[in-house]
Design an enzyme around this catalytic site. Structure first.
Site, PDB file in Angstrom:
ATOM      1  N   GLU A   1      -6.961   5.200   7.815  1.00 34.39           N
ATOM      2  CA  GLU A   1      -6.593   6.055   7.440  1.00 34.39           C
ATOM      3  C   GLU A   1      -7.569   6.855   6.793  1.00 34.39           C
ATOM      4  O   GLU A   1      -8.156   8.245   6.694  1.00 34.39           O
ATOM      5  CB  GLU A   1      -4.695   6.724   6.508  1.00 34.39           C
ATOM      6  CG  GLU A   1      -3.889   6.490   7.871  1.00 34.39           C
ATOM      7  CD  GLU A   1      -2.855   5.412   6.254  1.00 34.39           C
ATOM      8  OE1 GLU A   1      -2.456   6.076   5.452  1.00 34.39           O
ATOM      9  OE2 GLU A   1      -2.018   4.913   7.745  1.00 34.39           O
TER      10      GLU A   1
ATOM     11  N   SER B   1       3.353  -2.127   9.967  1.00 37.47           N
ATOM     12  CA  SER B   1       5.286  -2.249  10.824  1.00 37.47           C
ATOM     13  C   SER B   1       5.733  -3.354  10.009  1.00 37.47           C
ATOM     14  O   SER B   1       6.500  -3.893  10.739  1.00 37.47           O
ATOM     15  CB  SER B   1       5.277  -1.814  12.093  1.00 37.47           C
ATOM     16  OG  SER B   1       5.128  -0.544  12.389  1.00 37.47           O
TER      17      SER B   1
ATOM     18  N   GLU C   1      -5.495  -4.961  11.081  1.00 39.66           N
ATOM     19  CA  GLU C   1      -4.289  -3.808  10.574  1.00 39.66           C
ATOM     20  C   GLU C   1      -4.185  -2.972  12.110  1.00 39.66           C
ATOM     21  O   GLU C   1      -5.069  -1.923  11.883  1.00 39.66           O
ATOM     22  CB  GLU C   1      -3.898  -2.879   9.378  1.00 39.66           C
ATOM     23  CG  GLU C   1      -3.758  -3.580   8.606  1.00 39.66           C
ATOM     24  CD  GLU C   1      -3.568  -2.388   7.696  1.00 39.66           C
ATOM     25  OE1 GLU C   1      -1.778  -1.939   7.148  1.00 39.66           O
ATOM     26  OE2 GLU C   1      -3.839  -1.258   6.795  1.00 39.66           O
TER      27      GLU C   1
ATOM     28  N   GLY D   1       3.088  -0.923   4.112  1.00 36.28           N
ATOM     29  CA  GLY D   1       3.309   0.161   3.777  1.00 36.28           C
ATOM     30  C   GLY D   1       5.019   0.256   3.142  1.00 36.28           C
ATOM     31  O   GLY D   1       5.022   0.483   2.196  1.00 36.28           O
ATOM     32  N   GLY D   2       4.814   1.434   4.837  1.00 35.96           N
ATOM     33  CA  GLY D   2       6.738   2.355   3.968  1.00 35.96           C
ATOM     34  C   GLY D   2       7.667   1.482   3.696  1.00 35.96           C
ATOM     35  O   GLY D   2       8.207   1.307   3.228  1.00 35.96           O
TER      36      GLY D   2
ATOM     37  N   ASN E   1       0.570  -1.375   0.088  1.00 38.08           N
ATOM     38  CA  ASN E   1       0.486   0.424  -0.350  1.00 38.08           C
ATOM     39  C   ASN E   1       0.767   1.616   0.177  1.00 38.08           C
ATOM     40  O   ASN E   1       1.579   1.428   1.093  1.00 38.08           O
ATOM     41  CB  ASN E   1      -0.778  -0.043   0.926  1.00 38.08           C
ATOM     42  CG  ASN E   1      -1.854   1.966   1.376  1.00 38.08           C
ATOM     43  OD1 ASN E   1      -1.129   1.990   0.483  1.00 38.08           O
ATOM     44  ND2 ASN E   1      -2.250   1.746   2.634  1.00 38.08           N
ATOM     45  N   TRP E   2       1.109   1.766  -0.938  1.00 37.97           N
ATOM     46  CA  TRP E   2       1.655   3.052  -1.132  1.00 37.97           C
ATOM     47  C   TRP E   2       1.333   4.287  -0.709  1.00 37.97           C
ATOM     48  O   TRP E   2       1.692   5.196  -0.560  1.00 37.97           O
ATOM     49  CB  TRP E   2       2.530   2.974  -2.681  1.00 37.97           C
ATOM     50  CG  TRP E   2       3.440   2.055  -3.332  1.00 37.97           C
ATOM     51  CD1 TRP E   2       3.175   1.167  -2.574  1.00 37.97           C
ATOM     52  CD2 TRP E   2       3.810   2.406  -4.289  1.00 37.97           C
ATOM     53  NE1 TRP E   2       5.138   0.372  -3.655  1.00 37.97           N
ATOM     54  CE2 TRP E   2       4.912   1.390  -5.053  1.00 37.97           C
ATOM     55  CE3 TRP E   2       3.948   3.334  -5.752  1.00 37.97           C
ATOM     56  CZ2 TRP E   2       5.843   0.802  -5.768  1.00 37.97           C
ATOM     57  CZ3 TRP E   2       4.920   3.168  -6.489  1.00 37.97           C
ATOM     58  CH2 TRP E   2       6.376   2.479  -6.670  1.00 37.97           C
TER      59      TRP E   2
HETATM   60  P1  13P Z   1       3.336   0.531   7.626  1.00 40.34           P
HETATM   61  O1  13P Z   1       3.807  -0.768   6.816  1.00 40.34           O
HETATM   62  O2  13P Z   1       3.810   1.513   6.969  1.00 40.34           O
HETATM   63  O3  13P Z   1       2.952   0.557   8.951  1.00 40.34           O
HETATM   64  O4  13P Z   1       1.933   0.300   7.053  1.00 40.34           O
HETATM   65  C1  13P Z   1       0.973  -0.866   7.572  1.00 40.34           C
HETATM   66  C2  13P Z   1      -0.097   0.418   6.581  1.00 40.34           C
HETATM   67  O5  13P Z   1      -0.968   1.222   6.868  1.00 40.34           O
HETATM   68  C3  13P Z   1      -0.534  -0.701   5.063  1.00 40.34           C
HETATM   69  O6  13P Z   1      -2.280  -0.659   5.121  1.00 40.34           O
END
Ligand code: 13P
Length: 249
Positions: free
Chosen positions: A95, A208, A163, A229-230, A10-11
């Site tokens: 989010e 994470s 999540e 995400g990251g 997920n960018w």
């Molecule tokens: P991170 O992997 O950056 O913690 O983000 C998780 C996320 O919200 C994926 O949708």
């Protein structure tokens, strides 16, 4: 039944045109791990270019409107995602729920719109920190599942992503036992509602995830993949997570 591992990037709101080459590099590297299903959900603006650069690969949106078209300035409809080359869509990310006030009913309507457009859906749930600390995480998440998962669908086309909000972008992760307990509870709730179809539904963990913790998290009970995400923004960070999924098959 054996569910294939599913590793999804997920960018979020990251990536300009030059990031298409990075996505291509990720998909090329992922070809070395054919046992894992890999998808990338870039910003809307990159879906079309990515679909051209990586034909046949799983590319998705991060949200869609519940209507197929209409006077909804700034929104993108599920058929538009499909039209430009997406094969999946994320709905109900925290989010969106928190930042844009999306309710469980909104999320359910978006999931139904995605399915109706022929997309696969990743439907996100997860508790805030204070709910985890008060011991109410499982009840909270099961209520989200009850109220946001549609009533009828092809189980292979709807995945749940657990999540925990406090784990997103923080470097904090639940214990493997807590992840397994939550995923088991979600599977149980799905089985109570959908019977044997629940065995075909994939339940992803997100929050994470990185190359160091992926094998442990992906190996936990009832964890069928990761929503990242990251660590999904570069091949250097994302491909090891895909490799961790492959090592568990
Ligand atoms: P991170 O992997 O950056 O913690 O983000 C998780 C996320 O919200 C994926 O949708």
């Amino acid at each position: 039944m054996a569910r294939r591992k599913y590793v999804v990037g997920n960018w979020k709101m990251n990536g300009l045109s030059d990031a298409v080459a990075e996505a291509r590099a990720i998909f090329v590297a992922a070809d070395d791990h054919p046992a894992v299903d890999v998808a990338i959900c870039p910003p809307f603006t990159l879906i079309g270019p990515m679909a051209v650069a990586a034909p046949g690969k799983a590319i998705g949106g991060q949200d869609c409107h519940s209507a197929a078209s209409g006077a909804f300035t700034g929104s993108v409809a599920a058929p538009m995602l499909a039209d430009i080359g997406a094969s999946l869509v994320i709905v109900g990310h925290s989010e969106r729920r928190e930042g844009f006030g999306e309710s469980d009913a909104d999320v359910r309507a978006k999931a139904e719109a995605g399915l109706a457009a022929g997309l696969s859906v990743i439907l996100c749930v997860g508790e805030p920190r204070e709910v985890r600390e008060s011991g109410g995480a499982i009840d909270y998440v099961l209520a989200q599942v009850a109220d946001s998962v549609p009533g009828e669908f092809d189980p292979a086309r709807l995945a749940i992503a657990y999540e925990p909000i406090w784990a997103i972008g923080t470097g904090l992760v639940p214990t493997v036992a807590d992840v397994a307990a939550m995923h088991g509870a979600i599977r149980g709730a799905l089985a109570a509602r959908f019977g044997g179809a629940a065995e075909e539904m994939r339940i992803l963990y997100g929050g994470s995830v990185n190359g160091d913790n992926a094998a442990e998290l992906l190996g936990a009970g009832d964890v069928d993949g990761a929503l990242v995400g990251g660590a999904s923004l570069t091949a250097a960070k994302f491909v090891p997570i895909i490799g961790a999924g492959a090592s568990l098959h």
